[in-house]
Design an enzyme around this catalytic site. Structure first.
Site, PDB file in Angstrom:
ATOM      1  N   GLY A   1     -35.283 -14.326  53.130  1.00 40.07           N
ATOM      2  CA  GLY A   1     -34.827 -15.262  52.102  1.00 40.07           C
ATOM      3  C   GLY A   1     -35.535 -16.588  52.343  1.00 40.07           C
TER       4      GLY A   1
ATOM      5  N   ARG B   1     -45.265 -14.424  57.182  1.00 42.66           N
ATOM      6  CA  ARG B   1     -45.002 -14.072  55.773  1.00 42.66           C
ATOM      7  C   ARG B   1     -45.582 -15.196  54.905  1.00 42.66           C
ATOM      8  NH1 ARG B   1     -39.344 -11.870  53.998  1.00 42.66           N
ATOM      9  NH2 ARG B   1     -40.699 -10.706  52.581  1.00 42.66           N
TER      10      ARG B   1
ATOM     11  N   GLN C   1     -32.554  -4.892  49.437  1.00 37.41           N
ATOM     12  CA  GLN C   1     -31.770  -6.105  49.694  1.00 37.41           C
ATOM     13  C   GLN C   1     -30.554  -6.201  48.770  1.00 37.41           C
ATOM     14  OE1 GLN C   1     -35.098  -5.983  49.525  1.00 37.41           O
ATOM     15  NE2 GLN C   1     -36.084  -7.534  50.774  1.00 37.41           N
TER      16      GLN C   1
ATOM     17  N   ASP D   1     -39.186 -17.695  45.733  1.00 35.59           N
ATOM     18  CA  ASP D   1     -39.837 -17.919  47.029  1.00 35.59           C
ATOM     19  C   ASP D   1     -40.855 -19.043  46.984  1.00 35.59           C
ATOM     20  OD1 ASP D   1     -38.764 -15.052  47.296  1.00 35.59           O
ATOM     21  OD2 ASP D   1     -39.302 -15.677  49.319  1.00 35.59           O
TER      22      ASP D   1
HETATM   23  O1  MRU Z   1     -38.370 -10.260  51.116  1.00 35.53           O
HETATM   24  P1  MRU Z   1     -37.146 -11.129  51.096  1.00 35.53           P
HETATM   25  O2  MRU Z   1     -35.894 -10.370  51.275  1.00 35.53           O
HETATM   26  O3  MRU Z   1     -37.270 -12.295  52.039  1.00 35.53           O
HETATM   27  O4  MRU Z   1     -37.138 -11.720  49.618  1.00 35.53           O
HETATM   28  C1  MRU Z   1     -36.139 -12.634  49.264  1.00 35.53           C
HETATM   29  C2  MRU Z   1     -36.184 -13.034  47.846  1.00 35.53           C
HETATM   30  O5  MRU Z   1     -37.030 -12.624  47.080  1.00 35.53           O
HETATM   31  C3  MRU Z   1     -35.180 -14.056  47.407  1.00 35.53           C
HETATM   32  O6  MRU Z   1     -34.878 -13.890  46.056  1.00 35.53           O
HETATM   33  C4  MRU Z   1     -35.749 -15.477  47.611  1.00 35.53           C
HETATM   34  O7  MRU Z   1     -36.270 -15.627  48.896  1.00 35.53           O
HETATM   35  C5  MRU Z   1     -34.726 -16.522  47.359  1.00 35.53           C
HETATM   36  S1  MRU Z   1     -33.458 -16.533  48.597  1.00 35.53           S
HETATM   37  C6  MRU Z   1     -32.343 -17.746  48.164  1.00 35.53           C
END
Ligand code: MRU
Length: 341
Positions: free
Chosen positions: A49, A86, A192, A233
């Site tokens: 996240g 990442r 998720q 993101d």
């Molecule tokens: O790959 P992830 O689980 O880190 O991706 C998370 C997302 O795409 C969320 O929607 C984003 O980070 C916003 S979290 C408030």
């Protein structure tokens, strides 16, 4: 009440994170005390996240100070290692850079520099709490957040270390009696939505309905959801927003059916230096994540996979972006410049 706190800061030592890869079956906390452990936890999505990645990055720098010393060279190397884990969430690199700036302000004494890194990590988490709280207040009255809403991936407390973004807005609208139900996509391939959002909805007492990603278009077309809201993101200077892969498709289908599509994201997720979505770096993940899950493989061994972790939703499909400073409306360029300037 269930404790979903995804990160605890242990100043002078390390952090304790809730391993999100094991949820909801197992609630296991891991203590991380080296940069390599923090990097592994980020890469494997034990912490995930965008806002939580930012806080974790800040903590990683404090851990680097303890493990490798708080000299400028050692910290710069740790910063590069952590940033490389990442690429898409802008929060991660931005918070690491803020940590570096904070330590520079602390002078040259080793002890003072270490303390400054921990103080910044704690400030980063406290700031996230404030931002989530304000963002939620701005988002709860959004048009369309009535009856039922659809969300994607996970944007609750697990994703920020505080209240959350899109899921916290949903929770607030539900508390206000505007919403009766939240539909959550399963969010292939790492689930998720199925594993984390459904778990958080249950903990919050909000009726949740899980759907395969492939059913989202027909759900939107059926008129059963008043709005679609997700996190982000990285939001470029023109309002194009990167979020979990599949978000673009949801926004396109929502536009086709006149359903508002919103992003909810704190200022830390805006990247004014990236002019548009085309320049947002998209993380591609391992083939093996698509053909199976949790050690089980259902696709023939050795097959290729197309596995982007994120996609970009063009600004023209976004009805509003909820931030801690209010709801931005198109045209986003000037609004984002004012927010980040
Ligand atoms: O790959 P992830 O689980 O880190 O991706 C998370 C997302 O795409 C969320 O929607 C984003 O980070 C916003 S979290 C408030």
């Amino acid at each position: 009440m269930r404790d979903i706190t995804p990160i605890r800061i242990l100043p002078g030592t390390g952090i304790e994170v809730l391993d999100q890869t094991l949820l909801p079956r197992e609630e296991r906390r891991r203590r991380l005390t080296t940069v390599a452990q923090v990097g592994e936890a980020i890469r494997m999505l034990r912490v995930r996240g965008a806002p939580l990645l930012g806080v974790t990055g800040a903590c990683g720098m404090a851990i680097a100070g303890e493990e490798r010393g708080a000299g400028a060279e050692a910290l710069a190397r740790a910063a590069d290692e952590l940033k490389a884990t990442r690429p898409t969430a802008v929060d991660l690199g931005a918070m690491i850079d803020e940590a570096l700036a904070a330590v520079e302000g602390a002078g040259t004494g080793e002890e003072a520099r270490r303390k400054a890194l921990w103080a910044f990590a704690e400030r980063a988490l406290a700031r996230q709490r404030e931002r989530d709280g304000a963002l939620v207040r701005h988002g709860r009255d959004l048009p369309g957040l009535e009856g039922a809403v659809l969300t994607h991936c996970n944007t609750g407390g697990l994703a920020t270390g505080a209240a959350g973004t899109a899921l916290a807005v949903i929770a607030e609208a539900w508390r206000a009696g505007r919403l009766e139900r939240c539909y959550a996509t399963e969010t292939r391939p790492l689930l998720q939505g199925a594993r984390l959002t459904m778990w958080e909805l249950e903990a919050l007492g909000i009726p949740g309905t899980l759907l395969p990603d492939t059913a989202a278009a027909s759900l939107i077309a059926s008129g059963q959801v008043g709005a679609v809201i997700t996190g982000a993101d990285r939001i470029a200077a023109n309002g194009d927003g990167a979020n979990k892969v599949g978000t673009y498709g949801l926004a396109a289908v929502a536009a086709r059916h006149g359903v508002p599509f919103y992003l909810a994201a704190p200022t830390s997720t805006f990247d004014a230096a990236t002019p548009s979505g085309e320049a947002i770096p998209i993380e591609f993940r391992a083939d093996g994540e698509v053909g199976g899950f949790g050690g089980e493989r259902w696709s023939p061994d050795g097959g290729d996979a197309y596995n982007p972790a994120f996609d970009v939703t063009p600004a023209e499909l976004i009805a509003g972006i909820v931030t801690e400073h209010g709801v931005l409306r198109p045209p986003y360029g000037p609004a984002i410049a004012a927010l980040t300037g």
